[in-house]
Design a protein around this motif. Structure first.
Motif, PDB file in Angstrom:
ATOM      1  N   LYS A 178       0.847  -1.205   0.000  1.00  0.00           N
ATOM      2  CA  LYS A 178       0.000   0.000   0.000  1.00  0.00           C
ATOM      3  C   LYS A 178       0.880   1.252   0.000  1.00  0.00           C
ATOM      4  O   LYS A 178       0.537   2.250  -0.635  1.00  0.00           O
ATOM      5  CB  LYS A 178      -0.893   0.031   1.243  1.00  0.00           C
ATOM      6  N   ALA A 187      -6.843   9.519  -1.968  1.00  0.00           N
ATOM      7  CA  ALA A 187      -7.106  10.140  -0.664  1.00  0.00           C
ATOM      8  C   ALA A 187      -5.796  10.637  -0.058  1.00  0.00           C
ATOM      9  O   ALA A 187      -4.747  10.020  -0.256  1.00  0.00           O
ATOM     10  CB  ALA A 187      -7.766   9.117   0.257  1.00  0.00           C
ATOM     11  N   VAL A 230      -9.509   6.109   7.677  1.00  0.00           N
ATOM     12  CA  VAL A 230      -9.330   4.751   7.161  1.00  0.00           C
ATOM     13  C   VAL A 230      -7.933   4.248   7.502  1.00  0.00           C
ATOM     14  O   VAL A 230      -6.947   4.964   7.297  1.00  0.00           O
ATOM     15  CB  VAL A 230      -9.546   4.721   5.630  1.00  0.00           C
ATOM     16  N   LYS A 276      -5.096   1.197   6.825  1.00  0.00           N
ATOM     17  CA  LYS A 276      -4.775   0.133   5.865  1.00  0.00           C
ATOM     18  C   LYS A 276      -3.452  -0.522   6.222  1.00  0.00           C
ATOM     19  O   LYS A 276      -2.419   0.153   6.289  1.00  0.00           O
ATOM     20  CB  LYS A 276      -4.676   0.707   4.443  1.00  0.00           C
ATOM     21  N   VAL A 331      -8.259  -3.557   5.723  1.00  0.00           N
ATOM     22  CA  VAL A 331      -8.692  -2.166   5.754  1.00  0.00           C
ATOM     23  C   VAL A 331      -9.818  -2.005   6.771  1.00  0.00           C
ATOM     24  O   VAL A 331     -10.761  -2.788   6.777  1.00  0.00           O
ATOM     25  CB  VAL A 331      -9.192  -1.723   4.355  1.00  0.00           C
ATOM     26  N   GLU A 346      -5.476   7.102   6.093  1.00  0.00           N
ATOM     27  CA  GLU A 346      -5.907   8.026   5.039  1.00  0.00           C
ATOM     28  C   GLU A 346      -7.278   8.613   5.249  1.00  0.00           C
ATOM     29  O   GLU A 346      -8.108   8.102   5.998  1.00  0.00           O
ATOM     30  CB  GLU A 346      -5.760   7.383   3.651  1.00  0.00           C
ATOM     31  N   GLU A 347      -7.459   9.688   4.550  1.00  0.00           N
ATOM     32  CA  GLU A 347      -8.689  10.465   4.542  1.00  0.00           C
ATOM     33  C   GLU A 347      -9.855   9.592   4.087  1.00  0.00           C
ATOM     34  O   GLU A 347      -9.733   8.818   3.138  1.00  0.00           O
ATOM     35  CB  GLU A 347      -8.447  11.615   3.542  1.00  0.00           C
ATOM     36  N   PHE A 348     -11.013   9.744   4.739  1.00  0.00           N
ATOM     37  CA  PHE A 348     -12.220   9.015   4.363  1.00  0.00           C
ATOM     38  C   PHE A 348     -12.890   9.722   3.186  1.00  0.00           C
ATOM     39  O   PHE A 348     -13.115  10.927   3.230  1.00  0.00           O
ATOM     40  CB  PHE A 348     -13.166   8.970   5.569  1.00  0.00           C
ATOM     41  N   LEU A 349     -13.187   8.971   2.134  1.00  0.00           N
ATOM     42  CA  LEU A 349     -13.813   9.555   0.944  1.00  0.00           C
ATOM     43  C   LEU A 349     -15.254   9.095   0.830  1.00  0.00           C
ATOM     44  O   LEU A 349     -15.562   7.942   1.143  1.00  0.00           O
ATOM     45  CB  LEU A 349     -13.060   9.132  -0.318  1.00  0.00           C
ATOM     46  N   GLU A 405     -18.516   3.516  -5.133  1.00  0.00           N
ATOM     47  CA  GLU A 405     -17.300   2.784  -5.486  1.00  0.00           C
ATOM     48  C   GLU A 405     -17.469   2.102  -6.835  1.00  0.00           C
ATOM     49  O   GLU A 405     -18.532   1.570  -7.136  1.00  0.00           O
ATOM     50  CB  GLU A 405     -17.027   1.714  -4.437  1.00  0.00           C
ATOM     51  N   LYS A 438     -18.251  -4.827  -0.546  1.00  0.00           N
ATOM     52  CA  LYS A 438     -17.172  -5.346   0.303  1.00  0.00           C
ATOM     53  C   LYS A 438     -17.622  -5.753   1.703  1.00  0.00           C
ATOM     54  O   LYS A 438     -17.085  -6.681   2.282  1.00  0.00           O
ATOM     55  CB  LYS A 438     -16.071  -4.279   0.437  1.00  0.00           C
ATOM     56  N   ASN A 451     -15.260  -5.727   6.473  1.00  0.00           N
ATOM     57  CA  ASN A 451     -14.987  -5.934   5.057  1.00  0.00           C
ATOM     58  C   ASN A 451     -14.621  -7.386   4.766  1.00  0.00           C
ATOM     59  O   ASN A 451     -14.039  -8.071   5.596  1.00  0.00           O
ATOM     60  CB  ASN A 451     -13.840  -5.037   4.601  1.00  0.00           C
ATOM     61  N   MET A 496     -13.224   5.599  -5.887  1.00  0.00           N
ATOM     62  CA  MET A 496     -14.367   6.261  -5.273  1.00  0.00           C
ATOM     63  C   MET A 496     -14.715   7.409  -6.186  1.00  0.00           C
ATOM     64  O   MET A 496     -13.863   8.259  -6.488  1.00  0.00           O
ATOM     65  CB  MET A 496     -14.005   6.762  -3.875  1.00  0.00           C
ATOM     66  N   LEU A 543      -8.823   4.288  -4.534  1.00  0.00           N
ATOM     67  CA  LEU A 543      -8.726   3.715  -3.187  1.00  0.00           C
ATOM     68  C   LEU A 543      -7.592   2.707  -3.141  1.00  0.00           C
ATOM     69  O   LEU A 543      -6.912   2.562  -2.147  1.00  0.00           O
ATOM     70  CB  LEU A 543     -10.029   3.000  -2.815  1.00  0.00           C
ATOM     71  N   GLU A 544      -7.449   1.959  -4.215  1.00  0.00           N
ATOM     72  CA  GLU A 544      -6.389   0.941  -4.266  1.00  0.00           C
ATOM     73  C   GLU A 544      -6.182   0.532  -5.711  1.00  0.00           C
ATOM     74  O   GLU A 544      -7.075   0.650  -6.540  1.00  0.00           O
ATOM     75  CB  GLU A 544      -6.795  -0.297  -3.461  1.00  0.00           C
TER      76      GLU A 544
HETATM   77  P1  AMP Z   1      -9.134  -1.131  -0.308  1.00  0.00           P
HETATM   78  O1  AMP Z   1      -8.648  -2.532  -0.029  1.00  0.00           O
HETATM   79  O2  AMP Z   1      -8.083  -0.100  -0.167  1.00  0.00           O
HETATM   80  O3  AMP Z   1      -9.937  -1.026  -1.565  1.00  0.00           O
HETATM   81  O4  AMP Z   1     -10.211  -0.848   0.822  1.00  0.00           O
HETATM   82  C1  AMP Z   1     -11.291  -1.727   1.043  1.00  0.00           C
HETATM   83  C2  AMP Z   1     -12.568  -0.967   1.183  1.00  0.00           C
HETATM   84  O5  AMP Z   1     -12.495  -0.027   2.248  1.00  0.00           O
HETATM   85  C3  AMP Z   1     -12.895  -0.148  -0.034  1.00  0.00           C
HETATM   86  O6  AMP Z   1     -13.518  -0.906  -1.014  1.00  0.00           O
HETATM   87  C4  AMP Z   1     -13.805   0.917   0.561  1.00  0.00           C
HETATM   88  O7  AMP Z   1     -15.109   0.413   0.753  1.00  0.00           O
HETATM   89  C5  AMP Z   1     -13.190   1.161   1.900  1.00  0.00           C
HETATM   90  N1  AMP Z   1     -12.218   2.270   1.799  1.00  0.00           N
HETATM   91  C6  AMP Z   1     -10.902   2.172   1.547  1.00  0.00           C
HETATM   92  N2  AMP Z   1     -10.309   3.382   1.501  1.00  0.00           N
HETATM   93  C7  AMP Z   1     -11.278   4.286   1.745  1.00  0.00           C
HETATM   94  C8  AMP Z   1     -11.321   5.719   1.854  1.00  0.00           C
HETATM   95  N3  AMP Z   1     -10.205   6.478   1.732  1.00  0.00           N
HETATM   96  N4  AMP Z   1     -12.502   6.315   2.085  1.00  0.00           N
HETATM   97  C9  AMP Z   1     -13.629   5.573   2.238  1.00  0.00           C
HETATM   98  N5  AMP Z   1     -13.663   4.220   2.164  1.00  0.00           N
HETATM   99  C10 AMP Z   1     -12.504   3.576   1.929  1.00  0.00           C
END
Ligand code: AMP
Ligand code: GLY
Length: 418
Positions: free
Chosen positions: A101, A116, A139, A141, A151, A175-178, A182, A204, A214, A263, A272-273
């Motif tokens: 990450k 984010a 958030v 990670k 996450v 990280e910042e919540f967005l 999705e 998720k 998740n 997002m 987000l990833e």
């Molecule tokens: P990721 O593995 O980074 O995709 O994160 C898994 C899930 O967490 C994502 O599909 C989102 O639902 C949630 N998530 C991750 N990052 C954020 C973020 N910065 N803001 C809001 N939700 C997030």
């Protein structure tokens, strides 16, 4: 073509099912595969990269396709290429876009890709300081691969300590919540050119209404209405092409499937990833909607030249509902007898197998996500109804699933002019 598929989940069953319908495919092998894949491919028990390469060489395989991230991060593509075997996927160095990450976030900043705001920390003390800076929700990670489970969205201060202890390894990204919808946006790349697949939306969280912890994904749908034309262009121009270009510029070209988890915020798409592979269960919905011969584009990507290549799609939206085992996404119980797959498929749905194994009692559960009930329909509503109708014919003790896969799409489209 003789094709070798690496993996054993629902994503790989869906790939095998689609490839089995490709005119150019003469034979499919899978290592290790699963009982569902065995219906369309010859499954061979080979677990290590060396053993898988030996299978590819002994069976004169023309093209290898890698499903999961672990072998990519471990260098399966580097090893196959060094042996002169065509393979679809990124090298270990390129797969760091998913494998770390911290690498991935730093890369996005270098490439100017919207994501984010974040901070990488290496201790609980640093983490606490960062939390004060970001506020809540925020958030967390884990840095390393965690099968989609690394996450945690921390809604309020009271949950912070517990979540920090769960995820803190040597590195943690805060990280910042967005806010927004999705979207899983996946492209096939030959290193320079991106061939986009249809957009999908994953679900998720384990429970209806996006509640609970998740998971790797409880269901997905594929509908061209997920993105408008201008959103699509923004994603290609601001995310996908800059990512591929910087990878080339940094002498680390990305080949294979690049998955941007996005997002769609009020300020445009934000990443987000990145994943270095196809999504699971997005692939089940994607393969169901795809038409035409998928093996040719894959072979072209492995050759390094996707110019002039197209993907073909049915117009009807598709959906995959995951049936999970008792306990998932925590510790799961296995060994429960599965019934009703044939009856479910009589409805026109296809049941992709993920966590199953054959036993003297018949087919039993062997993992968290057990089956992916996949169907399509003239519109999303019909596709959803068909999938749940088919799911209703399947049984195993402890089975649970979300009842609202696709519901966000229905709500969104209802608010839009046709
Ligand atoms: P990721 O593995 O980074 O995709 O994160 C898994 C899930 O967490 C994502 O599909 C989102 O639902 C949630 N998530 C991750 N990052 C954020 C973020 N910065 N803001 C809001 N939700 C997030
Ligand atoms: N379904 C999310 C993923 O494959 O990462």
């Amino acid at each position: 073509l003789k094709v070798l598929l690496i993996g054993s989940g629902g994503r790989e069953h869906a790939l095998a099912w689609r490839l089995a319908q490709s005119h150019s495919v003469e034979k499919i092998y899978a290592t290790p595969g699963n009982p569902g894949i065995a219906n369309v491919a010859e499954c061979i028990q080979a677990q290590t990269i060396e053993d898988q390469l030996a299978v590819a060489e002994a069976r004169k395989v023309d093209l290898t396709i890698v499903g999961p991230e672990a072998p990519l991060v471990a260098g399966i593509v580097d090893r196959f290429r060094a042996a002169g075997k065509a393979i679809v996927g990124p090298t270990a160095a390129a797969a760091r876009l998913e494998g770390s990450k911290a690498f991935s976030k730093d890369f996005m900043v270098r490439a100017g890709i919207p994501t984010a705001r974040y901070r990488t920390v290496t201790s609980i003390e640093e983490a606490r300081a960062a939390l004060e800076e970001f506020g809540f929700p925020v958030v967390l990670k884990a840095d390393a691969l965690a099968a989609g489970k690394g996450v945690i969205v921390v809604r309020e201060r009271a949950e912070a300590n517990h979540s920090l202890r769960l995820l803190m390894g040597s590195k943690l990204v805060i990280e910042e919540f967005l806010e927004g919808e999705e979207v899983s946006f996946i492209v096939l790349s030959d290193g320079r050119t991106a061939l986009p697949l249809q957009p999908t939306q994953d679900h998720k969280a384990v429970f209806d209404g996006d509640r609970g912890p998740n998971t790797g994904g409880m269901g997905a749908y594929c509908d061209s209405r997920i993105l408008g034309a201008s959103e699509y262009r923004q994603i290609m121009d601001a995310v996908i092409q800059p990512a591929l270009d910087l990878m080339v510029h940094e002498a680390n070209p990305f080949t294979g499937f690049l998955y941007a988890g996005l997002m769609m915020t009020r300020n445009g798409p934000k990443v987000l990833e990145f994943n270095a592979r196809l999504g699971d269960p997005e692939t089940q919905a994607l393969m169901f909607r795809m038409s035409g011969d998928f093996a040719s584009p894959l072979a072209a990507a492995a050759r390094g030249d996707l110019s002039g290549v197209n993907l073909e799609w049915h117009a009807e939206p598709s959906i995959c509902v995951v049936l999970a085992a008792r306990g998932y996404p925590g510790e799961v119980r296995t060994g429960d007898i599965i019934t009703g797959i044939d009856e479910a498929e009589e409805t026109g749905a296809v049941i992709f197998q993920a966590g199953t194994r054959n036993s003297e009692k018949g087919l039993v559960t062997s993992g968290g996500r057990v089956l992916g009930v996949t169907a399509s329909g003239a519109d999303l509503r019909t596709a959803i109804d068909k999938a749940y109708h088919a799911a209703g014919r399947i049984h195993f003790a402890g089975m649970h699933f979300r009842t609202d896969i696709g519901a966000r799409g229905l709500k969104r489209y209802a608010a839009e002019p046709v």
